[in-house]
Design a protein around this motif. Structure first.
Motif, short mmCIF file in Angstrom:
data_model
loop_
_atom_site.label_atom_id
_atom_site.label_comp_id
_atom_site.label_asym_id
_atom_site.label_seq_id
_atom_site.Cartn_x
_atom_site.Cartn_y
_atom_site.Cartn_z
N GLN A 150 0.83 -1.21 0.00
CA GLN A 150 0.00 0.00 0.00
C GLN A 150 0.86 1.26 0.00
O GLN A 150 0.57 2.23 -0.70
CB GLN A 150 -0.96 0.01 1.19
N LYS A 151 1.94 1.26 0.79
CA LYS A 151 2.85 2.40 0.81
C LYS A 151 3.50 2.58 -0.56
O LYS A 151 3.66 3.71 -1.04
CB LYS A 151 3.93 2.22 1.88
N LEU A 152 3.88 1.48 -1.20
CA LEU A 152 4.49 1.54 -2.52
C LEU A 152 3.52 2.13 -3.54
O LEU A 152 3.90 2.97 -4.36
CB LEU A 152 4.94 0.15 -2.95
N ILE A 153 2.28 1.72 -3.48
CA ILE A 153 1.26 2.24 -4.39
C ILE A 153 1.07 3.74 -4.17
O ILE A 153 1.02 4.52 -5.13
CB ILE A 153 -0.07 1.47 -4.24
N ASN A 154 0.97 4.16 -2.91
CA ASN A 154 0.81 5.59 -2.61
C ASN A 154 2.01 6.40 -3.09
O ASN A 154 1.85 7.48 -3.65
CB ASN A 154 0.59 5.80 -1.11
N ASN A 155 3.20 5.88 -2.85
CA ASN A 155 4.40 6.58 -3.30
C ASN A 155 4.47 6.65 -4.82
O ASN A 155 4.89 7.67 -5.38
CB ASN A 155 5.66 5.93 -2.73
N SER A 156 4.03 5.61 -5.50
CA SER A 156 4.02 5.61 -6.96
C SER A 156 3.04 6.66 -7.49
O SER A 156 3.33 7.34 -8.49
CB SER A 156 3.63 4.24 -7.50
N GLU A 157 1.91 6.80 -6.82
CA GLU A 157 0.94 7.83 -7.23
C GLU A 157 1.53 9.22 -7.05
O GLU A 157 1.34 10.10 -7.90
CB GLU A 157 -0.35 7.67 -6.44
N LEU A 158 2.26 9.43 -5.96
CA LEU A 158 2.89 10.73 -5.74
C LEU A 158 3.97 11.00 -6.79
O LEU A 158 4.10 12.13 -7.28
CB LEU A 158 3.49 10.80 -4.34
N VAL A 159 4.72 9.98 -7.14
CA VAL A 159 5.76 10.14 -8.17
C VAL A 159 5.11 10.47 -9.52
O VAL A 159 5.58 11.35 -10.24
CB VAL A 159 6.65 8.89 -8.26
N ASN A 160 4.05 9.77 -9.86
CA ASN A 160 3.34 10.04 -11.11
C ASN A 160 2.81 11.47 -11.13
O ASN A 160 2.89 12.17 -12.15
CB ASN A 160 2.19 9.05 -11.33
N HIS A 161 2.26 11.91 -10.01
CA HIS A 161 1.75 13.28 -9.90
C HIS A 161 2.88 14.28 -10.09
O HIS A 161 2.74 15.27 -10.83
CB HIS A 161 1.07 13.49 -8.55
N THR A 162 4.00 14.03 -9.46
CA THR A 162 5.15 14.93 -9.58
C THR A 162 5.64 14.98 -11.03
O THR A 162 5.97 16.06 -11.54
CB THR A 162 6.29 14.47 -8.65
N ASN A 163 5.67 13.83 -11.70
CA ASN A 163 6.10 13.81 -13.10
C ASN A 163 5.15 14.62 -13.98
O ASN A 163 5.58 15.32 -14.90
CB ASN A 163 6.21 12.37 -13.60
N LYS A 164 3.84 14.53 -13.71
CA LYS A 164 2.87 15.32 -14.48
C LYS A 164 3.10 16.81 -14.26
O LYS A 164 3.02 17.60 -15.20
CB LYS A 164 1.44 14.93 -14.09
N VAL A 165 3.38 17.19 -13.01
CA VAL A 165 3.64 18.60 -12.71
C VAL A 165 4.90 19.07 -13.43
O VAL A 165 4.92 20.16 -14.02
CB VAL A 165 3.76 18.81 -11.18
N LEU A 166 5.93 18.25 -13.42
CA LEU A 166 7.18 18.63 -14.10
C LEU A 166 6.97 18.75 -15.61
O LEU A 166 7.53 19.65 -16.25
CB LEU A 166 8.27 17.60 -13.80
N ILE A 167 6.18 17.87 -16.18
CA ILE A 167 5.91 17.93 -17.62
C ILE A 167 5.18 19.22 -17.97
O ILE A 167 5.51 19.90 -18.96
CB ILE A 167 5.12 16.69 -18.08
N GLU A 168 4.19 19.60 -17.16
CA GLU A 168 3.46 20.84 -17.42
C GLU A 168 4.36 22.06 -17.24
O GLU A 168 4.29 23.02 -18.01
CB GLU A 168 2.23 20.96 -16.52
#
Length: 112
Positions: A35-53
């Protein structure tokens, strides 16, 4: 055949019970870790989207700057095409960036 004594059976039951308990705790630890891994992966994905924008905003601003510079140097209105389209693209990227930030504000609060 010899009869197995009660003490050996009790010892086996204790060992078996302990093994089952250990497996149960291992299951809980694995679930928590996953569960922690899934949550951290979601945060990483979110951060990548922010960086792309954010990179898209910078790219649009560079296009506008290049178009403006080309027009100022040559006075050719063809160079204004990237300049004119950059405002709309930059605004769209900025709005997407704000929307991403509002969708997951805890990503900005949580330190890495």
């Amino acid at each position: 055949m010899k009869k197995v004594s009660n003490s050996i059976i009790q010892q086996l039951q204790i060992v078996f019970s302990f093994s089952i308990l250990l497996l149960f705790f291992s299951l809980l630890a694995s679930y928590y870790s996953t569960q922690k891994l899934i949550n951290n992966s979601e945060l990483v994905n979110h951060t990548n989207k922010v960086l792309i924008e954010a990179e898209a905003i910078m790219s649009h601003m560079k296009d506008a700057e290049t178009g403006q510079r080309g027009f100022l140097i040559t006075s050719d209105p063809q160079f204004l095409k990237p300049y004119e389209g950059a405002y709309e693209k930059t605004t769209d990227s900025y709005n997407s960036l704000v929307e991403l930030d509002l969708r997951q504000p805890r990503a900005a609060e949580k330190p890495p």
